[in-house]
Design an enzyme around this catalytic site. Structure first.
Site, PDB file in Angstrom:
ATOM      1  N   LYS A  23      22.146 -32.860 -45.696  1.00 50.89           N
ATOM      2  CA  LYS A  23      22.680 -34.218 -45.709  1.00 50.89           C
ATOM      3  C   LYS A  23      21.559 -35.227 -45.908  1.00 50.89           C
ATOM      4  O   LYS A  23      21.660 -36.134 -46.747  1.00 50.89           O
ATOM      5  CB  LYS A  23      23.406 -34.481 -44.384  1.00 50.89           C
ATOM      6  CG  LYS A  23      24.340 -35.657 -44.413  1.00 50.89           C
ATOM      7  CD  LYS A  23      25.009 -35.850 -43.054  1.00 50.89           C
ATOM      8  CE  LYS A  23      26.024 -34.758 -42.770  1.00 50.89           C
ATOM      9  NZ  LYS A  23      26.493 -34.783 -41.369  1.00 50.89           N
ATOM     10  N   ARG A  93      23.993 -38.663 -37.275  1.00 50.47           N
ATOM     11  CA  ARG A  93      24.661 -37.573 -37.997  1.00 50.47           C
ATOM     12  C   ARG A  93      23.777 -36.341 -38.058  1.00 50.47           C
ATOM     13  O   ARG A  93      22.619 -36.421 -38.444  1.00 50.47           O
ATOM     14  CB  ARG A  93      24.961 -38.020 -39.438  1.00 50.47           C
ATOM     15  CG  ARG A  93      25.492 -39.425 -39.546  1.00 50.47           C
ATOM     16  CD  ARG A  93      25.593 -39.900 -40.989  1.00 50.47           C
ATOM     17  NE  ARG A  93      26.495 -39.096 -41.782  1.00 50.47           N
ATOM     18  CZ  ARG A  93      26.610 -39.200 -43.106  1.00 50.47           C
ATOM     19  NH1 ARG A  93      25.853 -40.065 -43.772  1.00 50.47           N
ATOM     20  NH2 ARG A  93      27.462 -38.440 -43.751  1.00 50.47           N
ATOM     21  N   GLY A 102      31.842 -29.254 -40.104  1.00 51.59           N
ATOM     22  CA  GLY A 102      32.372 -29.546 -38.786  1.00 51.59           C
ATOM     23  C   GLY A 102      31.665 -28.864 -37.640  1.00 51.59           C
ATOM     24  O   GLY A 102      32.127 -28.911 -36.509  1.00 51.59           O
ATOM     25  N   MET A 104      28.630 -29.448 -36.378  1.00 57.63           N
ATOM     26  CA  MET A 104      27.909 -30.327 -35.473  1.00 57.63           C
ATOM     27  C   MET A 104      28.390 -31.757 -35.694  1.00 57.63           C
ATOM     28  O   MET A 104      28.623 -32.161 -36.819  1.00 57.63           O
ATOM     29  CB  MET A 104      26.414 -30.203 -35.722  1.00 57.63           C
ATOM     30  CG  MET A 104      25.892 -28.940 -35.064  1.00 57.63           C
ATOM     31  SD  MET A 104      24.228 -28.553 -35.502  1.00 57.63           S
ATOM     32  CE  MET A 104      24.432 -27.967 -37.143  1.00 57.63           C
ATOM     33  N   ARG A 336      26.892 -33.266 -51.765  1.00 59.26           N
ATOM     34  CA  ARG A 336      26.359 -31.903 -51.694  1.00 59.26           C
ATOM     35  C   ARG A 336      27.085 -31.079 -52.746  1.00 59.26           C
ATOM     36  O   ARG A 336      28.155 -31.469 -53.219  1.00 59.26           O
ATOM     37  CB  ARG A 336      26.575 -31.297 -50.309  1.00 59.26           C
ATOM     38  CG  ARG A 336      28.056 -31.206 -49.965  1.00 59.26           C
ATOM     39  CD  ARG A 336      28.289 -30.779 -48.540  1.00 59.26           C
ATOM     40  NE  ARG A 336      29.562 -31.327 -48.090  1.00 59.26           N
ATOM     41  CZ  ARG A 336      29.981 -31.336 -46.836  1.00 59.26           C
ATOM     42  NH1 ARG A 336      29.218 -30.874 -45.881  1.00 59.26           N
ATOM     43  NH2 ARG A 336      31.150 -31.836 -46.518  1.00 59.26           N
ATOM     44  N   HIS A 455      40.080 -29.710 -42.325  1.00 55.78           N
ATOM     45  CA  HIS A 455      39.167 -28.710 -41.783  1.00 55.78           C
ATOM     46  C   HIS A 455      39.617 -27.301 -42.142  1.00 55.78           C
ATOM     47  O   HIS A 455      38.843 -26.469 -42.618  1.00 55.78           O
ATOM     48  CB  HIS A 455      39.093 -28.883 -40.261  1.00 55.78           C
ATOM     49  CG  HIS A 455      38.216 -27.870 -39.586  1.00 55.78           C
ATOM     50  ND1 HIS A 455      38.720 -26.699 -39.065  1.00 55.78           N
ATOM     51  CD2 HIS A 455      36.889 -27.835 -39.378  1.00 55.78           C
ATOM     52  CE1 HIS A 455      37.733 -25.996 -38.547  1.00 55.78           C
ATOM     53  NE2 HIS A 455      36.605 -26.660 -38.721  1.00 55.78           N
ATOM     54  N   SER A 774      20.041  12.181 -59.928  1.00 57.32           N
ATOM     55  CA  SER A 774      20.948  11.173 -59.398  1.00 57.32           C
ATOM     56  C   SER A 774      20.760  11.157 -57.890  1.00 57.32           C
ATOM     57  O   SER A 774      20.949  12.178 -57.222  1.00 57.32           O
ATOM     58  CB  SER A 774      22.388  11.523 -59.761  1.00 57.32           C
ATOM     59  OG  SER A 774      23.256  10.620 -59.113  1.00 57.32           O
ATOM     60  N   CYS A 845      24.197   7.520 -57.000  1.00 56.86           N
ATOM     61  CA  CYS A 845      25.652   7.654 -56.955  1.00 56.86           C
ATOM     62  C   CYS A 845      26.197   7.566 -55.540  1.00 56.86           C
ATOM     63  O   CYS A 845      27.368   7.806 -55.301  1.00 56.86           O
ATOM     64  CB  CYS A 845      26.093   8.944 -57.623  1.00 56.86           C
ATOM     65  SG  CYS A 845      25.467  10.408 -56.796  1.00 56.86           S
ATOM     66  N   TYR A 865      20.519   3.444 -63.969  1.00 51.27           N
ATOM     67  CA  TYR A 865      21.864   2.952 -63.696  1.00 51.27           C
ATOM     68  C   TYR A 865      22.184   3.063 -62.214  1.00 51.27           C
ATOM     69  O   TYR A 865      21.518   3.803 -61.476  1.00 51.27           O
ATOM     70  CB  TYR A 865      22.910   3.743 -64.498  1.00 51.27           C
ATOM     71  CG  TYR A 865      23.014   5.193 -64.068  1.00 51.27           C
ATOM     72  CD1 TYR A 865      23.867   5.545 -63.019  1.00 51.27           C
ATOM     73  CD2 TYR A 865      22.246   6.189 -64.672  1.00 51.27           C
ATOM     74  CE1 TYR A 865      23.943   6.861 -62.583  1.00 51.27           C
ATOM     75  CE2 TYR A 865      22.331   7.503 -64.240  1.00 51.27           C
ATOM     76  CZ  TYR A 865      23.177   7.834 -63.191  1.00 51.27           C
ATOM     77  OH  TYR A 865      23.247   9.121 -62.754  1.00 51.27           O
TER      78      TYR A 865
HETATM   79  P1  ADP Z   1      30.043 -33.981 -41.226  1.00 48.49           P
HETATM   80  O1  ADP Z   1      28.775 -33.248 -41.311  1.00 48.49           O
HETATM   81  O2  ADP Z   1      30.983 -33.417 -40.218  1.00 48.49           O
HETATM   82  O3  ADP Z   1      30.686 -34.214 -42.538  1.00 48.49           O
HETATM   83  P2  ADP Z   1      29.081 -36.682 -41.299  1.00 48.49           P
HETATM   84  O4  ADP Z   1      27.768 -36.945 -40.715  1.00 48.49           O
HETATM   85  O5  ADP Z   1      29.150 -36.586 -42.748  1.00 48.49           O
HETATM   86  O6  ADP Z   1      29.698 -35.403 -40.605  1.00 48.49           O
HETATM   87  O7  ADP Z   1      30.022 -37.806 -40.785  1.00 48.49           O
HETATM   88  C1  ADP Z   1      31.397 -37.727 -40.921  1.00 48.49           C
HETATM   89  C2  ADP Z   1      31.938 -38.990 -41.476  1.00 48.49           C
HETATM   90  O8  ADP Z   1      31.562 -40.085 -40.691  1.00 48.49           O
HETATM   91  C3  ADP Z   1      31.431 -39.326 -42.837  1.00 48.49           C
HETATM   92  O9  ADP Z   1      32.137 -38.656 -43.826  1.00 48.49           O
HETATM   93  C4  ADP Z   1      31.709 -40.797 -42.903  1.00 48.49           C
HETATM   94  O10 ADP Z   1      33.052 -41.018 -43.248  1.00 48.49           O
HETATM   95  C5  ADP Z   1      31.477 -41.233 -41.488  1.00 48.49           C
HETATM   96  N1  ADP Z   1      30.159 -41.835 -41.393  1.00 48.49           N
HETATM   97  C6  ADP Z   1      28.996 -41.263 -41.102  1.00 48.49           C
HETATM   98  N2  ADP Z   1      27.990 -42.158 -41.139  1.00 48.49           N
HETATM   99  C7  ADP Z   1      28.554 -43.332 -41.470  1.00 48.49           C
HETATM  100  C8  ADP Z   1      28.044 -44.648 -41.691  1.00 48.49           C
HETATM  101  N3  ADP Z   1      26.761 -44.927 -41.590  1.00 48.49           N
HETATM  102  N4  ADP Z   1      28.911 -45.594 -42.037  1.00 48.49           N
HETATM  103  C9  ADP Z   1      30.223 -45.317 -42.152  1.00 48.49           C
HETATM  104  N5  ADP Z   1      30.763 -44.127 -41.961  1.00 48.49           N
HETATM  105  C10 ADP Z   1      29.935 -43.130 -41.623  1.00 48.49           C
HETATM  106 MG    MG Z   2      32.811 -33.188 -39.756  1.00 49.22          MG
HETATM  107 MG    MG Z   3      30.079 -35.274 -43.957  1.00 49.49          MG
END
Ligand code: ADP
Ligand code: MG
Ligand code: MG
Length: 890
Positions: A23, A93, A102, A104, A336, A455, A774, A845, A865
């Site tokens: 990220k 984040r 999801g 962390m 990503r 999710h 073989s 084989c 092979y």
């Molecule tokens: P995950 O790894 O679970 O996707 P993120 O860190 O991407 O978690 O955060 C999840 C969501 O939180 C993001 O998709 C975004 O919608 C919101 N978010 C995170 N940081 C910000 C920010 N600085 N401003 C607005 N929304 C945010």
């Molecule tokens: Mg998430």
């Molecule tokens: Mg995210």
């Protein structure tokens, strides 16, 4: 000066994934591309490891660098974090090197407290302020202070009930204010401490919580399931907030540059108006299709399309993006490489080559072996589908057919699968990261709520588990442990069938069919490119014409192992027993000539015909003879029963006692190391001679019809060159005799299986006689480890290896070649064999021939092979190309 623990987004780039996480490096790269990213900075994965390695203490200098980073953000935004009159808010984040959907959690709106919320309310509106604050307290209470998210949901539910509203967005500011109060009380009572009012304390605790979450159960489970190493750590991103919840011209969404389900080149995604963060993926409200933004927020939509195309070209891969629109202005929050189904993966890779975006080699590298497996997975037959009772249709979130028994929570699902060995369909209102262990144990997943990016959908696609999401027709009653749909009541334990490719749910168990390989043009294109890249050939193990045909249709370039003993099983066992039971040599020879020879000749002819033009290796009889006889235990019981009934004078009794004496005679303490393989051939040459005669008669007959044959006769279980010197000339004599009888010359080879350590050690001698090797790595592994596979798997091997509790072997050596041990023998065997005979043809084989990691070892060992089961041939073609790419120049 202390180490650099903190990088501003403008200081990083895409190549810094190890340090900044996926990220963080993505945010940095987007920043440097000039895309609209809210300012922020990243605390490195090294900081996380230092923290975890030092009894959960922040490493020296980190906090000071965070303060400096915050100062930069303050300046950029023109407001200050923790300023009581106009506070800057941030998100905290997590983000490891590999995306762990999801796993962390992220905390939003950090910096608000009981006091500043009222100031924000005065400036930006009550609803926005209290909605933001309640999210902070809720997320903070859950992620940092350890109060389960369901506890907060209960409060929200009661507030909504009181106000008589259905959606979160309809809750009044006063309602949220009340909820916040109750959240804070809840946290004070059940949390690790009270909700901190000091923003700096919030920040510090949040950073530590992200670090700690690396070692949380969810994260560990997920890494175990997906083979992500445990020693990477996670980075923490701190970023200025932008707000999707400030009204109807705001919102938040996720989008893919191409369709991740089928690979079509069209923009794909979902958007929720007036929403923040994970609302869109939580499944609580059903989101809008992203193209609708075109009318609702045209400027932001156009910008999003522009950004999307820049990112895809820049990364040369399909992107999965998260964005927020604040008052009509677009902000990018994440990008990503997008997860995709196997079908999408091959289509996107092929399309991108055709668009000139990537090379064929890149395309081949991007497809993983398990995805080929998935494309060969079963589906429901169309006729069966038509006749079945369809219960409902939801979203086709992750393709494939699944049949199993319904269970309604992750723990039960896991238990039923693991302890009771059941095929499980997990059915949930929606899934959360806490359900992942149950999802992993399930054959299929069905959710009532949530969209194509929920999710459940994202995780199922990544794990390759069929999933139907957002199936609103089903009404789940968790209390009654059942769901109702279309007039049916489906109770826990009842069987349903899911089609993740169409989104359909059926009553009962539907029959499945294997997909047609030929009808998958993208897969075939990728494999054709793989063929251009690889050096290893891919052959197949096939015992009859049917298997040979399948192998060939999957792209096999020869038969590496045709096991002749399989031709004596089933209804032919009796005929073979006739030979074993023959009282005289003449009788023995008669059964061979009149009964067995014609059968074998017919089998071989069929295989030669299928493999026209390609080599076929036929292994002479290998297993000990007792395998073709009834068991001694069974016979003893039958004899005892007859004796008990006083029937000792009957012909039946005479027959059984005779059989028993023969079987007792054949029995050995350790048959694996006993009279089998070439030892059997040497001591009972008639058998092998008959087989060779059958092979050459069939080959000559086929050749006369214009079929191009190249039989290779394989002598099993050689340990000493003298064994070959003894038997091979006898057999070659038979071959020559047949060819002169038939008046036709064909090309042929005689060679041996290398499956005893001594054979590897003396491969130079053996290659003096054998024209090909073989490697039979099943036996070679057994004999090198001194482990009998079938007994060991039952008794201890599963505990030794992989996820076993004893953790003695990194991998089950019968699945993945043990390079350090058995591999040395393999390398040695090839080298010594080729010293004597430079053009020695060498293959493998054993079961390992279809395992991608083992295939790589075979590539490096210089094999000609690998030979594997027909169904593995496509995987092996890809894996052989991967091996060539990885070892370029070697
Ligand atoms: P995950 O790894 O679970 O996707 P993120 O860190 O991407 O978690 O955060 C999840 C969501 O939180 C993001 O998709 C975004 O919608 C919101 N978010 C995170 N940081 C910000 C920010 N600085 N401003 C607005 N929304 C945010
Ligand atoms: Mg998430
Ligand atoms: Mg995210």
């Amino acid at each position: 000066m202390s180490k650099k623990w903190v990088y501003l987004f403008e200081e990083g780039n895409a190549s810094m994934r190890d340090l900044l996480g996926g990220k963080g490096s993505g945010l940095a790269e987007m920043t440097s591309l000039g895309l609209p990213v809210p300012p922020g900075f990243t605390c490195t994965t090294e900081a996380c490891l230092a923290y975890l390695g030092n009894n959960n203490q922040l490493p020296g200098g980190l906090w000071e660098q965070v303060l400096e980073g915050m100062e930069v953000l303050n300046k950029k935004m023109g407001r200050r974090f923790a300023d009581p009159s106009d506070p800057l808010l941030v998100s905290v984040r997590s983000g490891a090197k590999f995306s762990m959907p999801g796993m962390m959690d992220t905390i939003l709106n950090l910096g608000l407290n009981d006091q500043t919320v009222t100031i924000v309310a005065a400036k930006a509106g009550d609803r926005f302020a209290w909605d933001s604050y309640r999210r902070l307290v809720q997320m903070f209470g859950d992620v940092v202070l350890g109060v389960h998210s369901s506890r907060f949901e209960e409060i929200i539910k009661s507030v909504k009930a009181e106000e008589g509203v259905k959606n979160d967005t309809d809750v009044s500011p006063a309602g949220w204010q009340k909820a916040v109060k109750q959240f804070e009380d809840l946290i004070a009572k059940e949390g690790e401490r009270e909700f901190p009012q000091d923003p700096w304390e919030q920040l510090k605790l949040a950073i530590e919580a992200v670090f700690k979450s690396w070692n949380g159960k969810r994260a560990i489970d997920y890494r175990n399931a997906t083979n992500i190493p445990h020693n990477l750590g996670t980075a923490v991103n701190i970023q200025c907030m932008v707000f999707g919840n400030v009204g109807e011209d705001s919102g938040s969404g996720v989008a893919f540059t191409r369709n991740p389900a089928n690979g079509e080149n069209d923009f794909y995604g979902e958007y929720l108006f007036n929403a923040q963060g994970e609302d869109v993926v939580s499944g609580a409200r059903t989101p809008t299709e992203v193209h609708k933004l075109k009318e609702e927020a045209p400027e932001a939509f156009n910008k999003l399309m522009e950004v999307s195309s820049i990112l895809e070209k820049h990364y040369q891969d399909m992107q999965d993006m998260e964005f927020t629109i604040e008052n009509g202005i677009l902000y990018m929050l994440q990008t990503r490489n997008g997860k995709r189904t196997a079908a999408a993966a091959v289509k996107i890779a092929v399309d991108m080559v055709e668009e000139g975006l990537i090379t064929k080699e890149q395309a081949v590298s991007r497809i993983e072996a398990f995805q080929i497996d998935q494309l060969m997975h079963p589906r429901f037959d169309d006729a069966v589908r038509k006749a079945a009772t369809r219960l409902a249709k939801g979203l086709n979130a992750s393709p494939g057919a699944a049949v199993g028994q319904v269970y309604l929570d992750a723990d039960t699902a896991e238990k039923m699968a693991k302890e009771e060995g059941k095929k499980v369909i997990l059915v949930r209102p929606e899934t959360t990261p806490d359900d992942v262990h149950g999802m992993l144990a399930s054959k299929g997943i069905l959710t009532q709520h949530g969209g194509a990016t929920s999710h459940a959908a994202v995780v199922a696609r990544q794990l390759g588990i069929p999933c139907v999401a957002g199936c609103e027709d089903i009404k789940i009653d968790l209390a009654k442990r059942q769901f109702t749909v279309a007039g049916h009541v489906i109770k826990e334990g009842d069987t349903v069938s899911l089609d993740g490719s169409t989104g359909e749910v059926f009553l009962g168990a539907l029959a499945t069919v294997s997909p047609s390989f030929a009808d998958q043009p993208y897969l075939n294109t990728i494999l054709k490119w793989a063929d251009e890249i690889r050096r290893l050939q891919v052959w197949a193990n096939a015992d009859d014409p049917e298997q040979a045909r399948r192998a060939r249709s999957y792209g096999a370039q020869g038969i590496g192992l045709c096991r002749t003993e399989h031709m004596f099983l089933g209804d032919r066992t009796e005929k073979f027993q006739e030979a074993i039971l023959a009282e005289t040599d003449e009788e023995f020879q008669r059964v061979l000539d009149e009964v067995l020879l014609p059968l074998q000749r017919e089998d071989f002819y069929g295989i030669f015909k299928e493999m026209d033009g390609l080599p076929v290796i036929i292994r002479l009889l290998d297993p000990p003879l007792h395998e073709f006889m009834p068991s001694a235990l069974e016979l003893t019981r039958e004899v005892a029963l007859l004796e008990g009934a006083g029937k000792t004078n009957t012909p039946e009794y005479a027959e059984k006692t005779h059989l028993l004496s023969v079987v007792t005679d054949l029995s050995e303490f350790n048959p694996m190391l006993g009279l089998r393989g070439c030892r059997l051939g040497i001591t009972m040459p008639g058998l092998n001679k008959m087989q060779v005669r059958a092979i050459f008669e069939a080959a000559c007959d086929a050749a006369k019809e214009g079929i191009k044959v190249s039989p290779e006769v394989m002598i099993p279980l050689t340990s000493h060159v003298n064994e070959l010197k003894h038997i091979q000339p006898l057999l070659e004599e038979v071959a020559k005799a047949v060819m002169s009888e038939k008046g036709i010359e064909i090309e042929y080879k005689f060679g041996t299986m290398i499956e005893i350590p001594r054979a590897c050690l003396t491969a130079d001698e053996i290659a003096g006689v054998a024209q090909f090797f073989s490697f039979g790595t099943n036996d070679l592994t057994q004999m090198t480890f001194g482990i009998s596979r079938d007994d060991a798997e039952r008794k201890f091997l599963l505990r030794y290896a992989d996820e076993g509790d004893l953790n003695i072997l990194p991998k089950n050596p019968f699945q993945t070649l043990d390079e350090r041990g058995v591999g040395q023998l393999l390398f040695m065997g090839v080298e010594r064999g080729r010293k004597t005979r430079p053009d020695l043809e060498v293959g493998i084989c054993g079961e390992h021939g279809g395992d991608p990691e083992s295939i790589e070892i075979c590539h490096r060992a210089g094999l000609n092979y690998v030979s594997c089961s027909p169904f593995r041939v496509p995987v092996a073609r890809l894996a052989a190309a991967h091996a060539a790419i990885k070892n370029k120049g070697h």
